[in-house]
Design a protein around this motif. Structure first.
Motif, PDB file in Angstrom:
ATOM      1  N   SER A  55       0.603  -1.258  -0.122  1.00 44.78           N
ATOM      2  CA  SER A  55      -0.062   0.097   0.075  1.00 44.78           C
ATOM      3  C   SER A  55       0.979   1.411   0.071  1.00 44.78           C
ATOM      4  O   SER A  55       0.454   2.385  -0.073  1.00 44.78           O
ATOM      5  N   ALA A 231     -12.657   0.685  -2.686  1.00 38.95           N
ATOM      6  CA  ALA A 231     -12.934  -0.001  -1.307  1.00 38.95           C
ATOM      7  C   ALA A 231     -11.455  -0.122  -0.822  1.00 38.95           C
ATOM      8  O   ALA A 231     -11.556   0.078   0.605  1.00 38.95           O
ATOM      9  N   THR A 232     -10.529  -0.545  -1.458  1.00 34.84           N
ATOM     10  CA  THR A 232      -9.338  -0.654  -0.773  1.00 34.84           C
ATOM     11  C   THR A 232      -8.777   0.646  -0.488  1.00 34.84           C
ATOM     12  O   THR A 232      -8.049   0.668   0.842  1.00 34.84           O
ATOM     13  N   SER A 233      -8.886   1.742  -1.038  1.00 36.11           N
ATOM     14  CA  SER A 233      -8.457   2.898  -0.533  1.00 36.11           C
ATOM     15  C   SER A 233      -9.136   3.347   0.701  1.00 36.11           C
ATOM     16  O   SER A 233      -8.480   3.757   1.511  1.00 36.11           O
ATOM     17  N   TRP A 234     -10.269   3.290   0.608  1.00 34.52           N
ATOM     18  CA  TRP A 234     -11.363   3.745   2.078  1.00 34.52           C
ATOM     19  C   TRP A 234     -10.828   2.624   3.036  1.00 34.52           C
ATOM     20  O   TRP A 234     -10.724   3.300   4.133  1.00 34.52           O
ATOM     21  N   LEU A 235     -10.589   1.569   2.889  1.00 32.00           N
ATOM     22  CA  LEU A 235     -10.346   0.345   4.118  1.00 32.00           C
ATOM     23  C   LEU A 235      -8.836   0.980   4.564  1.00 32.00           C
ATOM     24  O   LEU A 235      -8.776   0.802   5.901  1.00 32.00           O
ATOM     25  N   ILE A 236      -7.997   1.333   3.817  1.00 30.56           N
ATOM     26  CA  ILE A 236      -6.704   1.695   4.361  1.00 30.56           C
ATOM     27  C   ILE A 236      -6.422   2.988   4.765  1.00 30.56           C
ATOM     28  O   ILE A 236      -5.902   3.274   5.822  1.00 30.56           O
ATOM     29  N   THR A 237      -7.165   4.070   3.984  1.00 28.42           N
ATOM     30  CA  THR A 237      -6.915   5.351   4.375  1.00 28.42           C
ATOM     31  C   THR A 237      -8.159   6.075   4.869  1.00 28.42           C
ATOM     32  O   THR A 237      -7.821   7.324   5.486  1.00 28.42           O
ATOM     33  N   GLY A 238      -9.196   5.715   4.723  1.00 28.80           N
ATOM     34  CA  GLY A 238     -10.451   6.266   5.038  1.00 28.80           C
ATOM     35  C   GLY A 238     -10.921   7.169   4.122  1.00 28.80           C
ATOM     36  O   GLY A 238     -12.059   7.955   4.316  1.00 28.80           O
ATOM     37  N   ALA A 240     -12.110   7.258  -0.163  1.00 24.84           N
ATOM     38  CA  ALA A 240     -12.264   6.337  -1.178  1.00 24.84           C
ATOM     39  C   ALA A 240     -11.547   7.070  -2.694  1.00 24.84           C
ATOM     40  O   ALA A 240     -11.140   6.174  -3.233  1.00 24.84           O
TER      41      ALA A 240
END
Length: 567
Positions: A55, A231-238, A240
Motif C-alpha cells: 500500500s 474500497a481498498t483505498s477507503w479501508l486503508i486510508t479512510g 475512497a
C-alpha cells in the motif's frame, strides 16, 4: 512474414527503439519527468523503504503504472540506476508503447487493409515524436494508449464477429485502463452505450435482454476495478477517492499552485490547438472516412471515433472546468485516432479472426473461409470496380503523404512553451548549446536540470553513512531524493506506518535530520510543514540549520537540512 511472426518483430523493434531513446534521454541527458519519477519512488517504497508494504504505492493516483514497475525496481539493490534515473519507468513504458504499436498493426490486418498501408500507418504511429518521447519516459501515457488501442481493436472486431471473446477482452482493456488513468472511464462509458445500441438493433428477438448481457460483459471489468480500488483505498486510508480529497491529490495541487478556472473559450481553443498539433490531418480524415463508412454501412468506424473522441472530449471539458492542467500529453489519443481512420479508407476485405463468431456476426458468404486461429484470406465484401478501387488507393496514398508531412508539425508544436510546457525543454536536453543565451533556452535548460539538486542532496546524505530512520521528509518534493539514494531505509516518509509518531517526537525516535521545504505553494501540503509550520524558517525550536541547498531545477524548492536538537 506471416502469422504471429510480424507482430512479434514489430513489438521487439518498437521496444528496442523506445528503450534506447528513453535511456538516452533519462540517463544520458538527465531529463526526467516528475510524475514518472514519483511513480518510481512509490514502487521503491513498497519494496525497500524502512517499512515496506504494497500500500506504500499510495492511493492518490491509480496503481497500475507503479505495479507494472515492481519487477524492475526489485533489481535496484544491484542496479541503482534503475531508480536513480527512472529506468524502471523507461522499461515499463517501452513495453506498453510497443504493445500499442502492435495493436495498431493488428487493426489494419484484421480489416485486411493493403499491406503497404498497414506498414506505413504502423511506422508513422511508432515514430511519431510524442509516441517516441512517451514511449520511454515512465509516464502513464504509454500504458493508457496500449489499453485504449487494445480496446479499440477488440471492439472493432466485435462489431463484425459478435464474439463474446472480443467483448470480454475489450472490457478487460477498459478495466486496466481505469487502473492506469481515471479518464479511462470516458471511453468505457462510451463503449457501453455503443455496445448496447448496436447489440439491441441487430437482434431479432429478446433484444433488451441480449443487449443488457453484452453491456454487462464490456462494463463488468471496469466496474470491478472501480469498486475494488475505491474500497481498498477507503479501508486503508479512510478516503475512497484520494485524487479529489487528499492533500496530495490533483484538486489540492491545483489549489496549491494557484490555478483557477480560466476562460472556457480559451480552454476550448487550447484543446483544439493541442489536438491539431498531434493530429493535423484529423479535420480532413474525419468527414472523409465517415462518409465512406456511411456509404458502406460500416459501423466499425464508430469505435475509434467514439472511444478516442471521448478521451479528447473529457480532457477538454476537464480543462475548461479548471480541474486539470494545460498539458499536451492529455490529448495524445488524437494520434491513434487519426491513424486508425487512415486504415479505414479502403473497405474491409477480411473477416476478423474469431474463436467463436456470435449469432449476429457479419459472416462471409463462404463459411469455409472461417478459421479458429487465423483470419481467412477474403471476406464476402464484394470488390468494387477497378476505378473506385484505384481512387480509394490513391486517397489512402495521399493520406499517408499528409501524415508523413504532419510529423514535423507535431515536433514543432512540442517545442512551443505555450502549448507544450512539459515537452518543450526536450530540445535543450537533446541538443545542448552553450553559446545560446536566449531567455527561452535558459528556461529550457533550467527545466531540463530539474532533480539534479535532489540527486546531489541524496549523495550528500549517503556520504554521512546514517543509520536507518535518520532523516524525516515528506515525498511531496522529496520523491526525487528518495529515488536517488542508495539507502531508502534511512528516510522516514509518510507511507511508513509510524511516520506520525516519529514526526511528533523525532528526538526520542532517533531522528537526526529533517528535510524542509518552504511552507508555500505545494509546500503547504508537506507533512513536516503541517506539523511544524515554522520548520523551514527557524527549525520550529526543535532543530538547527545544518545546510541550505539552492535548487538548480525549475519548479523545485530550495531545500534546508535541519539537525534535530539533542540527536
Amino acid at each position: 512474414m506471416t502469422g504471429t511472426r510480424t507482430p512479434r518483430l514489430i513489438f521487439a523493434a518498437s521496444t528496442l527503439l523506445y528503450l534506447a531513446v528513453g535511456t538516452f534521454i533519462a540517463a544520458g541527458r538527465a531529463n526526467l519527468m516528475g510524475d514518472a519519477l514519483s511513480r518510481v519512488s512509490a514502487t521503491q517504497s513498497a519494496l525497500f523503504s524502512r517499512d515496506p508494504h504494497l500500500s506504500a504505492i499510495g492511493f492518490v493516483f491509480t496503481p497500475l503504472t507503479s505495479l507494472a514497475q515492481l519487477p524492475f525496481v526489485a533489481l535496484a539493490p544491484v542496479l541503482p540506476a534503475i531508480t536513480r534515473w527512472g529506468l524502471s519507468g523507461v522499461l515499463m513504458t517501452a513495453l506498453f508503447m510497443a504493445g500499442a504499436v502492435t495493436a495498431v498493426w493488428g487493426i489494419g490486418t484484421d480489416r485486411g487493409a493493403p499491406r503497404w498501408l498497414c506498414v506505413a500507418v504502423t511506422v508513422l504511429f511508432a515514430i511519431n515524436p510524442m509516441v517516441v518521447f512517451y514511449g520511454g519516459n515512465g509516464m502513464s501515457e504509454a500504458l493508457f494508449l496500449f489499453c485504449l488501442c487494445w480496446a479499440v481493436r477488440r471492439l472493432m472486431r466485435w462489431v463484425r464477429t459478435d464474439g463474446v471473446h472480443d467483448l470480454v477482452a475489450a472490457g478487460i482493456a477498459f478495466g486496466l485502463g481505469y487502473l492506469t488513468r481515471y479518464d479511462a472511464l470516458a471511453p468505457a462509458a462510451t463503449a457501453a452505450v455503443l455496445v448496447f445500441v448496436l447489440s439491441y438493433h441487430r437482434r431479432d428477438g429478446h433484444r433488451f435482454a441480449g443487449a443488457a448481457m453484452d453491456l454487462v460483459l464490456v462494463t463488468a471489468p471496469v466496474a470491478l476495478a472501480f469498486v475494488v480500488w475505491a474500497a481498498t483505498s477507503w479501508l486503508i486510508t479512510g478516503q475512497a477517492f484520494q485524487q479529489f480529497t487528499s492533500q496530495y491529490g490533483n484538486s489540492a495541487i491545483l489549489a496549491q499552485s494557484g490555478a483557477a478556472p480560466g476562460n472556457p473559450l480559451a480552454a476550448l481553443q487550447y484543446s483544439i490547438g493541442a489536438t491539431l498539433i498531434l493530429a493535423p490531418t484529423l479535420p480532413l480524415l474525419l468527414p472523409m472516412v465517415g462518409a465512406l463508412a456511411i456509404r458502406r454501412r460500416d459501423a466499425q468506424v464508430l469505435v475509434p471515433i467514439l472511444l478516442c473522441g471521448s478521451v479528447l472530449g473529457f480532457q477538454a471539458l476537464s480543462f475548461a472546468s479548471g480541474s486539470t492542467f494545460a498539458f499536451l500529453r492529455f490529448y495524445v489519443a488524437a494520434i491513434p485516432l487519426v491513424l486508425i481512420l487512415a486504415l479505414q479508407i479502403p473497405a474491409a476485405r477480411r473477416f476478423p479472426p474469431s474463436r467463436r463468431p456470435g449469432r449476429y456476426a457479419d459472416l462471409p458468404a463462404d463459411r469455409n473461409e472461417l478459421a479458429a486461429s487465423a483470419p481467412p484470406p477474403e471476406s464476402s465484401v464484394p470488390r468494387r470496380a477497378t476505378g473506385r478501387g484505384l481512387l480509394l488507393a490513391s486517397a489512402a496514398a495521399a493520406t499517408v503523404v499528409l501524415l508523413i508531412a504532419s510529423l514535423p508539425a507535431t515536433a514543432i508544436g512540442m517545442n512551443s512553451q505555450l502549448m507544450a510546457v512539459q515537452e518543450y525543454p526536450l530540445r535543450a536536453a537533446l541538443f545542448p548549446d552553450p553559446t545560446n543565451i536566449t531567455a527561452k533556452y535558459r528556461d529550457q535548460r533550467r527545466i531540463a536540470l530539474t532533480f539534479s539538486t535532489e540527486r546531489r542532496l541524496a549523495d550528500y546524505l549517503d556520504a554521512l553513512d546514517l543509520p536507518p530512520g535518520s532523516v524525516v521528509m515528506d515525498t511531496v518534493y522529496g520523491f526525487a531524493v528518495l529515488v536517488a539514494t542508495h539507502r531508502p531505509d534511512r528516510f522516514v516518509i509518510p507511507s511508513d506506518q509510524d511516520f506520525v509518531r516519529i514526526l511528533n517526537r523525532p528526538t526520542e525516535r532517533g531522528v537526526k535530520y529533517i528535510l524542509a521545504v518552504p511552507n508555500s505553494g505545494r509546500g503547504t501540503s508537506d507533512a513536516v510543514n503541517r506539523r511544524y509550520p515554522t520548520m523551514y524558517e527557524n527549525g520550529a525550536q526543535i532543530a538547527t540549520l545544518e545546510l541550505e541547498i539552492p535548487n538548480d531545477g525549475a519548479g523545485q524548492p530550495d531545500w534546508r537540512l535541519y539537525r534535530v536538537i539533542g540527536s
